[in-house]
Write a protein that holds these residues in place. Structure first.
Motif, PDB file in Angstrom:
ATOM      1  N   MET A 148       2.308  -9.335 -19.310  1.00  0.00           N
ATOM      2  CA  MET A 148       3.417 -10.037 -19.967  1.00  0.00           C
ATOM      3  C   MET A 148       4.062  -9.176 -21.044  1.00  0.00           C
ATOM      4  O   MET A 148       5.274  -9.226 -21.242  1.00  0.00           O
ATOM      5  N   MET A 149       3.262  -8.356 -21.726  1.00  0.00           N
ATOM      6  CA  MET A 149       3.784  -7.500 -22.789  1.00  0.00           C
ATOM      7  C   MET A 149       4.155  -6.108 -22.287  1.00  0.00           C
ATOM      8  O   MET A 149       4.463  -5.233 -23.080  1.00  0.00           O
ATOM      9  N   ASN A 150       4.067  -5.904 -20.984  1.00  0.00           N
ATOM     10  CA  ASN A 150       4.397  -4.613 -20.357  1.00  0.00           C
ATOM     11  C   ASN A 150       3.564  -3.466 -20.919  1.00  0.00           C
ATOM     12  O   ASN A 150       4.071  -2.376 -21.171  1.00  0.00           O
ATOM     13  N   LEU A 151       2.271  -3.709 -21.128  1.00  0.00           N
ATOM     14  CA  LEU A 151       1.381  -2.639 -21.551  1.00  0.00           C
ATOM     15  C   LEU A 151       1.118  -1.728 -20.355  1.00  0.00           C
ATOM     16  O   LEU A 151       0.924  -2.193 -19.239  1.00  0.00           O
ATOM     17  N   PRO A 152       1.123  -0.419 -20.565  1.00  0.00           N
ATOM     18  CA  PRO A 152       1.014   0.489 -19.423  1.00  0.00           C
ATOM     19  C   PRO A 152      -0.329   0.399 -18.701  1.00  0.00           C
ATOM     20  O   PRO A 152      -0.385   0.517 -17.483  1.00  0.00           O
ATOM     21  N   LEU A 153      -1.421   0.192 -19.413  1.00  0.00           N
ATOM     22  CA  LEU A 153      -2.724   0.129 -18.767  1.00  0.00           C
ATOM     23  C   LEU A 153      -2.859  -1.116 -17.903  1.00  0.00           C
ATOM     24  O   LEU A 153      -3.503  -1.081 -16.858  1.00  0.00           O
ATOM     25  N   ALA A 154      -2.229  -2.204 -18.291  1.00  0.00           N
ATOM     26  CA  ALA A 154      -2.316  -3.445 -17.516  1.00  0.00           C
ATOM     27  C   ALA A 154      -1.518  -3.357 -16.225  1.00  0.00           C
ATOM     28  O   ALA A 154      -1.732  -4.166 -15.320  1.00  0.00           O
ATOM     29  N   GLN A 155      -0.625  -2.390 -16.125  1.00  0.00           N
ATOM     30  CA  GLN A 155       0.170  -2.248 -14.907  1.00  0.00           C
ATOM     31  C   GLN A 155      -0.660  -1.695 -13.753  1.00  0.00           C
ATOM     32  O   GLN A 155      -0.397  -2.009 -12.592  1.00  0.00           O
ATOM     33  N   CYS A 156      -1.670  -0.872 -14.054  1.00  0.00           N
ATOM     34  CA  CYS A 156      -2.405  -0.225 -12.960  1.00  0.00           C
ATOM     35  C   CYS A 156      -3.892  -0.555 -12.926  1.00  0.00           C
ATOM     36  O   CYS A 156      -4.569  -0.195 -11.978  1.00  0.00           O
ATOM     37  N   ALA A 172      -3.685   9.333 -13.067  1.00  0.00           N
ATOM     38  CA  ALA A 172      -4.918   9.957 -12.573  1.00  0.00           C
ATOM     39  C   ALA A 172      -5.309   9.341 -11.238  1.00  0.00           C
ATOM     40  O   ALA A 172      -4.977   8.191 -10.945  1.00  0.00           O
ATOM     41  N   ASP A 173      -6.034  10.106 -10.425  1.00  0.00           N
ATOM     42  CA  ASP A 173      -6.352   9.650  -9.076  1.00  0.00           C
ATOM     43  C   ASP A 173      -7.358   8.503  -9.061  1.00  0.00           C
ATOM     44  O   ASP A 173      -7.078   7.423  -8.559  1.00  0.00           O
ATOM     45  N   ASN A 174      -8.546   8.709  -9.597  1.00  0.00           N
ATOM     46  CA  ASN A 174      -9.611   7.712  -9.488  1.00  0.00           C
ATOM     47  C   ASN A 174      -9.890   6.969 -10.789  1.00  0.00           C
ATOM     48  O   ASN A 174     -10.763   6.109 -10.821  1.00  0.00           O
ATOM     49  N   LEU A 175      -9.198   7.294 -11.843  1.00  0.00           N
ATOM     50  CA  LEU A 175      -9.509   6.712 -13.144  1.00  0.00           C
ATOM     51  C   LEU A 175      -9.290   5.197 -13.200  1.00  0.00           C
ATOM     52  O   LEU A 175     -10.155   4.494 -13.728  1.00  0.00           O
TER      53      LEU A 175
END
Length: 140
Positions: free
Chosen positions: A126-134, A54-57
């Motif tokens: 560290m756990m490669n969670l998708p939300l923590a990437q962005c 998403a753009d601004n999320l």
């Protein structure tokens, strides 16, 4: 005599069949849930991360977390000062102990609030969670 034995045998057979049927039901339910989760969850897992795409999320989530952390810290300051003020006018030692306990619990809540975002950011990467990437949830 044979008539007396027959009803008791059928009653025990019914009880055994009911207990067998009732023990099968949870096993069948677990089996159905496992099979459905294997096939129904696979397409959802194959999708890309909707939050990051998403753009601004991601920036909205970061701003919300920073706002709530700031409000929590301000709330701690207000509670701490109010408890200190009330503590000056209390007479009994039990009231003073209760106010000190309240101040400690407010401090613990603020520490958890401040530490939760960076902890999720570090542990999530560290756990490669998708939300923590962005999304960076550090409040500063």
């Amino acid at each position: 005599m044979s008539q007396d034995n027959t009803p008791s045998e059928t009653a025990s057979n019914r009880a055994d069949s009911q207990s067998t049927a009732s023990s099968r039901l949870p096993k069948q339910a677990v089996f159905i849930v496992v099979v459905l989760s294997l096939f129904a969850v696979e397409p959802a897992a194959a999708q890309t991360n909707a939050v990051c795409s998403a753009d601004n999320l991601p920036s909205m989530i970061e701003g919300f977390f920073q706002l709530t952390t700031a409000l929590g810290i301000v709330g701690l300051a207000v509670v701490w000062q109010a408890d200190s003020l009330i503590e000056m006018f209390t007479i009994t030692p039990e009231q003073k102990k209760g106010l000190k306990r309240h101040k400690r619990s407010a401090m613990k809540s603020a520490v958890v609030l401040v530490a939760l975002g960076p902890l999720y950011t570090v542990a999530g990467s560290m756990m490669n969670l998708p939300l923590a990437q962005c999304v960076d949830l550090a409040p500063w």
